[in-house]
Design a protein around this motif. Structure first.
Motif, short mmCIF file in Angstrom:
data_model
loop_
_atom_site.label_atom_id
_atom_site.label_comp_id
_atom_site.label_asym_id
_atom_site.label_seq_id
_atom_site.Cartn_x
_atom_site.Cartn_y
_atom_site.Cartn_z
N TYR A 271 0.83 -1.21 0.00
CA TYR A 271 0.00 0.00 0.00
C TYR A 271 0.87 1.26 0.00
O TYR A 271 0.48 2.29 -0.56
CB TYR A 271 -0.95 0.01 1.20
CG TYR A 271 -2.28 -0.63 0.92
CD1 TYR A 271 -3.13 -0.12 -0.06
CD2 TYR A 271 -2.72 -1.75 1.63
CE1 TYR A 271 -4.36 -0.69 -0.33
CE2 TYR A 271 -3.94 -2.35 1.35
CZ TYR A 271 -4.76 -1.82 0.38
OH TYR A 271 -5.97 -2.40 0.10
N ARG A 293 -5.53 2.37 5.09
CA ARG A 293 -5.14 0.96 5.00
C ARG A 293 -3.69 0.73 5.42
O ARG A 293 -3.36 -0.30 5.99
CB ARG A 293 -5.39 0.45 3.57
CG ARG A 293 -6.84 0.10 3.34
CD ARG A 293 -7.20 0.04 1.86
NE ARG A 293 -8.55 -0.48 1.67
CZ ARG A 293 -9.67 0.18 1.93
NH1 ARG A 293 -9.59 1.42 2.39
NH2 ARG A 293 -10.85 -0.38 1.75
N TYR A 297 -2.87 -1.97 8.45
CA TYR A 297 -2.05 -3.17 8.26
C TYR A 297 -0.74 -3.10 9.02
O TYR A 297 -0.21 -4.13 9.42
CB TYR A 297 -1.82 -3.41 6.77
CG TYR A 297 -3.03 -4.02 6.10
CD1 TYR A 297 -3.36 -5.35 6.31
CD2 TYR A 297 -3.86 -3.25 5.28
CE1 TYR A 297 -4.49 -5.90 5.71
CE2 TYR A 297 -4.99 -3.80 4.68
CZ TYR A 297 -5.29 -5.13 4.90
OH TYR A 297 -6.42 -5.69 4.33
N ILE A 357 -12.15 -3.79 5.86
CA ILE A 357 -10.96 -4.40 6.48
C ILE A 357 -11.33 -5.14 7.75
O ILE A 357 -10.80 -6.22 8.05
CB ILE A 357 -9.90 -3.32 6.78
CG1 ILE A 357 -9.60 -2.49 5.53
CG2 ILE A 357 -8.63 -3.95 7.32
CD1 ILE A 357 -9.03 -3.30 4.38
#
Length: 484
Positions: A271, A293, A297, A357
């Motif tokens: 990402y 994101r 993560y 997510i």
């Protein structure tokens, strides 16, 4: 020497100018007679190595078959002409390219498949038509995919080793490999997809600095010079073209692969590569989505040196102000303070679960989102254990469970997991119900620490002595007050 540079023994272009129009007119009444007439000229031109005339005749023959609507005859002629003794390679290539242009004009799918099969047959094993074979194979793969036969589509396309094709442009090679990876992902073959994706060099997607008008003009002139001296069978020179679409396809495929293995740190890195794209940076909505994101993560990734370093580098990104909720969550993981899970759920749960997510409830349609929610809780608990281990040398087991908001079994399991991964040092004394976080040291460790401390102390004393001496010298050389 290439065929384009071979001087023909005899030039049949004038004969072609006369015979080809006659054959085209004859084809309106008798197709086979027209082909036979052209076959005589084709043989003469081929034996004389007259590439231009041979190419014209081959293209004319297949065009006559197509205009007559006799696709079976076209297939036969393509095979016969390509197998002629000492057939010129570039003439064959021109014929194959022409027939490929007829595919959209076929009356039905069955006819189209027969023409594709013919083209794949005559191009098999021939390097000079490897690009044409690859393109025809992709068309066949797309047809199979549209029919719902995903396995056949993937098998057909993945048999091509396009990375070895010297005459194919780098962009087209990359596009082919991405298509192969995409088909493997669709049918759930993640192992093959990972193998194929390694054929792509990520440096191809590296962001290039913007060039000045002078540099662009210089490159344009160099390309023109190279184009003038390029042989006909050589691929055109590569240009610096925009590969943003390929870059995004590649990294989103990598994200899908990493997510399948629950490798959150790799997902975060991918990402970050997506974020380093001009089209993403200029779109506020996409920028916020990618930033969020990245935070999710990196927080989900198991703790280690790499994750710890990446966590702090991401926190320094000023663009996190665009996602204030995620920025606050990230900050909690960078300070040595305990986090309460129920407070995390209350403060961040609505925002996190509104994305694809996380999901606080098990959804059969999206089990991975629920798994990531459980992993987030696990990371919060692991963070709390590390904080306790930092501030305590010994702690009662009951007090530890109270600090972690866990029962005794969960507390022991999390502490044991972190000890196994060598994130912390701990020993649990079950009879005494005490957890010891202080690592025992032998005599060498104690002596080394004492020696290091003494060396630091002596360095400080030496520094102080130097500063005192300097001040005394400055005082001596300065003139005293009241004296001229």
């Amino acid at each position: 020497m290439s065929e384009a540079h071979l001087k023909p023994e005899k030039d049949y272009s004038k004969d072609a100018d006369k015979i080809i129009p006659e054959a085209q007119e004859l084809a309106k009444t008798n197709v086979q007679a027209a082909i036979d007439k052209l076959a005589v000229l084709e043989k003469q031109a081929r034996q004389a190595s007259d590439l231009a005339t041979t190419s014209r005749v081959l293209v004319t023959i297949v065009t006559i078959c197509k205009e007559a609507g006799d696709w079976s005859l076209l297939n036969d002629q393509v095979q016969v002409l390509s197998k002629k003794h000492a057939q010129l390679k570039q003439a064959t290539t021109k014929m194959v390219q022409t027939v490929m242009g007829f595919l959209d004009e076929t009356p039905n799918l069955e006819t189209k498949l027969s023409v594709i099969d013919t083209l794949r047959t005559v191009t098999e094993g021939k390097i000079f038509v490897e690009v044409e074979r690859a393109r025809v194979t992709r068309i066949l793969s797309d047809i199979k995919k549209s029919q719902g036969d995903l396995n056949a589509a993937a098998d057909i396309l993945c048999e091509l080793q396009v990375e070895t094709f010297g005459s194919m442009t780098r962009r087209e090679k990359t596009d082919f490999i991405l298509e192969q990876v995409g088909l493997c992902l669709e049918r759930g073959d993640y192992t093959q997809a990972a193998i194929l994706s390694r054929k792509i060099n990520k440096r191809y997607f590296a962001r290039k600095p913007k060039k000045t008008p002078e540099q662009l003009e210089k490159e344009r002139k160099e390309l023109e010079e190279r184009e003038k001296t390029r042989a006909a069978d050589e691929p055109p020179p590569e240009k610096d073209e925009d590969v943003t679409d390929l870059k995004l396809r590649y990294y989103y495929q990598q994200i899908q692969l990493a997510n399948h293995d629950h490798n959150y740190l790799e997902v975060c890195k991918h990402y970050r590569d997506v974020l380093d794209t001009e089209s993403i940076e200029q779109d506020p909505e996409k920028l916020r989505a990618v930033l969020a994101r990245i935070v999710y993560y990196v927080v989900l990734a198991p703790y280690d040196n790499e994750q710890h370093d990446l966590l702090h580098r991401i926190q320094q990104d000023k663009r996190l102000s665009l996602v204030p909720v995620e920025a606050r969550l990230l900050k909690l993981f960078t300070v040595h303070e305990l986090m309460r899970w129920h407070e995390i759920v209350e403060n961040f749960g609505p925002q996190l679960c509104s994305t694809d997510i996380f999901d606080a409830e098990l959804d059969p349609a999206n089990p991975d989102a629920f798994q990531r929610w459980q992993d987030l809780r696990k990371r919060v608990i692991e963070h709390n254990v590390r904080v306790v281990a930092k501030y305590y040398t010994r702690i009662e087991f009951g007090r530890l469970t109270q600090l972690l908001d866990l029962d005794e079994d969960e507390t022991e399991r999390y502490v044991s997991d972190l000890v196994t991964s060598k994130t912390i040092y701990a020993k649990i004394d079950r009879p005494a119900r005490i957890v010891n976080f202080s690592k025992p040291r032998d005599a060498d460790d104690v002596l080394n620490e004492w020696s290091s401390n003494m060396r630091s102390l002596l360095n400080l004393l030496e520094r102080i002595d130097h500063l005192i001496t300097k001040e005394e010298m400055m005082a001596r050389i300065m003139p005293k007050k009241g004296k001229a």
